[in-house]
Write a protein that holds these residues in place. Structure first.
Motif, PDB file in Angstrom:
ATOM      1  N   ALA A  31      66.198  68.584  55.225  1.00 53.60           N
ATOM      2  CA  ALA A  31      67.249  67.969  54.833  1.00 53.60           C
ATOM      3  C   ALA A  31      68.430  68.841  56.423  1.00 53.60           C
ATOM      4  CB  ALA A  31      67.520  67.790  53.471  1.00 53.60           C
ATOM      5  N   SER A  32      69.201  67.213  56.406  1.00 54.55           N
ATOM      6  CA  SER A  32      69.922  67.383  57.620  1.00 54.55           C
ATOM      7  C   SER A  32      71.246  67.453  56.454  1.00 54.55           C
ATOM      8  CB  SER A  32      69.764  67.621  58.464  1.00 54.55           C
ATOM      9  OG  SER A  32      69.765  66.101  58.772  1.00 54.55           O
ATOM     10  N   LEU A  33      72.712  67.843  56.994  1.00 51.95           N
ATOM     11  CA  LEU A  33      73.477  66.751  56.381  1.00 51.95           C
ATOM     12  C   LEU A  33      74.843  66.832  57.933  1.00 51.95           C
ATOM     13  CD1 LEU A  33      75.113  69.501  54.028  1.00 51.95           C
ATOM     14  CD2 LEU A  33      74.059  67.587  53.337  1.00 51.95           C
ATOM     15  N   PRO A  34      75.329  65.556  57.877  1.00 59.62           N
ATOM     16  CA  PRO A  34      75.903  64.593  59.121  1.00 59.62           C
ATOM     17  C   PRO A  34      77.327  65.824  59.365  1.00 59.62           C
ATOM     18  CG  PRO A  34      76.896  63.430  57.531  1.00 59.62           C
ATOM     19  CD  PRO A  34      75.469  64.998  56.910  1.00 59.62           C
ATOM     20  N   VAL A  35      76.925  66.597  61.122  1.00 59.50           N
ATOM     21  CA  VAL A  35      77.552  67.319  60.966  1.00 59.50           C
ATOM     22  C   VAL A  35      78.826  66.425  61.448  1.00 59.50           C
ATOM     23  CG1 VAL A  35      78.685  68.721  63.073  1.00 59.50           C
ATOM     24  CG2 VAL A  35      76.108  68.600  61.940  1.00 59.50           C
ATOM     25  N   PRO A  36      80.515  66.486  61.404  1.00 60.54           N
ATOM     26  CA  PRO A  36      81.322  65.229  61.944  1.00 60.54           C
ATOM     27  C   PRO A  36      81.724  65.574  62.957  1.00 60.54           C
ATOM     28  CG  PRO A  36      82.230  66.701  60.409  1.00 60.54           C
ATOM     29  CD  PRO A  36      80.671  67.097  60.508  1.00 60.54           C
ATOM     30  N   SER A  37      82.341  64.994  63.846  1.00 58.44           N
ATOM     31  CA  SER A  37      83.804  64.642  64.932  1.00 58.44           C
ATOM     32  C   SER A  37      84.563  64.980  64.757  1.00 58.44           C
ATOM     33  CB  SER A  37      83.156  63.560  65.813  1.00 58.44           C
ATOM     34  OG  SER A  37      83.290  62.210  65.501  1.00 58.44           O
ATOM     35  N   SER A  38      85.134  64.206  63.451  1.00 56.67           N
ATOM     36  CA  SER A  38      86.916  64.353  63.350  1.00 56.67           C
ATOM     37  C   SER A  38      86.730  64.408  61.565  1.00 56.67           C
ATOM     38  CB  SER A  38      86.981  63.135  63.039  1.00 56.67           C
ATOM     39  OG  SER A  38      88.276  63.188  63.007  1.00 56.67           O
ATOM     40  N   LEU A  39      87.308  65.350  61.386  1.00 58.82           N
ATOM     41  CA  LEU A  39      87.484  65.700  59.772  1.00 58.82           C
ATOM     42  C   LEU A  39      88.185  64.493  58.130  1.00 58.82           C
ATOM     43  CD1 LEU A  39      87.214  70.076  59.378  1.00 58.82           C
ATOM     44  CD2 LEU A  39      85.470  67.926  58.307  1.00 58.82           C
ATOM     45  N   PRO A  40      89.575  64.562  59.142  1.00 60.75           N
ATOM     46  CA  PRO A  40      90.735  63.197  59.117  1.00 60.75           C
ATOM     47  C   PRO A  40      89.604  61.812  58.420  1.00 60.75           C
ATOM     48  CG  PRO A  40      92.029  64.585  60.613  1.00 60.75           C
ATOM     49  CD  PRO A  40      90.221  64.956  60.479  1.00 60.75           C
ATOM     50  N   GLU A  41      88.813  61.581  59.188  1.00 58.90           N
ATOM     51  CA  GLU A  41      87.685  60.281  59.328  1.00 58.90           C
ATOM     52  C   GLU A  41      86.881  60.247  58.162  1.00 58.90           C
ATOM     53  OE1 GLU A  41      86.027  59.096  63.666  1.00 58.90           O
ATOM     54  OE2 GLU A  41      87.648  59.005  64.465  1.00 58.90           O
TER      55      GLU A  41
END
Length: 165
Positions: A31-41
């Motif tokens: 399982a993996s979790l998404p790695v965001p490019s923008s925390l505010p988004e």
């Protein structure tokens, strides 16, 4: 070669093949979790559904991080209203922080005072933590309960903030 030795050799070969298949399958199902490019988004999406943004501070190769991710956090993603992302300690990958600036994962996690992996954060309005951090691996018997408790606290804080508007 005796019949017994032949049988043992074949048995070892079959077991080796089965173990190789099992480990390949396990890697494919990790399982993996998404790695965001923008925390505010990511936060905006979470808040839109009335939920906190859950952030896993992870470390590559950390067995406790793997357990937290695969057994507790990834299953929560079945519900599309849950927003769970991962930032990686020691990673130079960049992400836009809540301050609108670009930071490496490692810089951001250090600025938040995170020193232990795994650490789970529960973030609400303005990028502020709204429930106590879940730090470390804890005992498996209680980790799910601690996670649920903090999620409920974070949701209650968001609900109260929404009612106050």
């Amino acid at each position: 070669m005796s019949l017994c030795n032949l049988w043992m050799t074949r048995r070892a070969a079959v077991l080796g093949s089965l173990m190789a298949c099992a480990s390949t399958t396990a890697l494919a199902e990790t399982a993996s979790l998404p790695v965001p490019s923008s925390l505010p988004e990511a936060l905006a999406l979470a808040l839109k559904s009335g939920n906190p943004l859950v952030i896993l501070a992870s470390l590559e190769g950390c067995p406790f991080c793997k357990i937290a991710r695969e057994n507790y956090l990834s299953p929560l993603q079945i519900n599309p209203d849950n927003f769970i992302v991962q930032l990686n300690m020691r990673s130079q990958q960049t992400v836009v922080g809540f301050d609108g600036l670009s930071h490496s994962h490692d810089q951001l996690l250090k600025s938040w005072g995170i020193k232990v992996a795994p650490t789970v954060l529960f973030v609400g309005l303005s990028g502020k933590e709204i429930a106590e951090r879940l730090v470390g691996g804890y005992l498996p018997d209680f980790y799910g309960a601690y996670l649920d408790e903090r999620l409920n606290v974070a949701r209650a804080v968001l609900s109260k903030a929404g009612a106050a508007r």
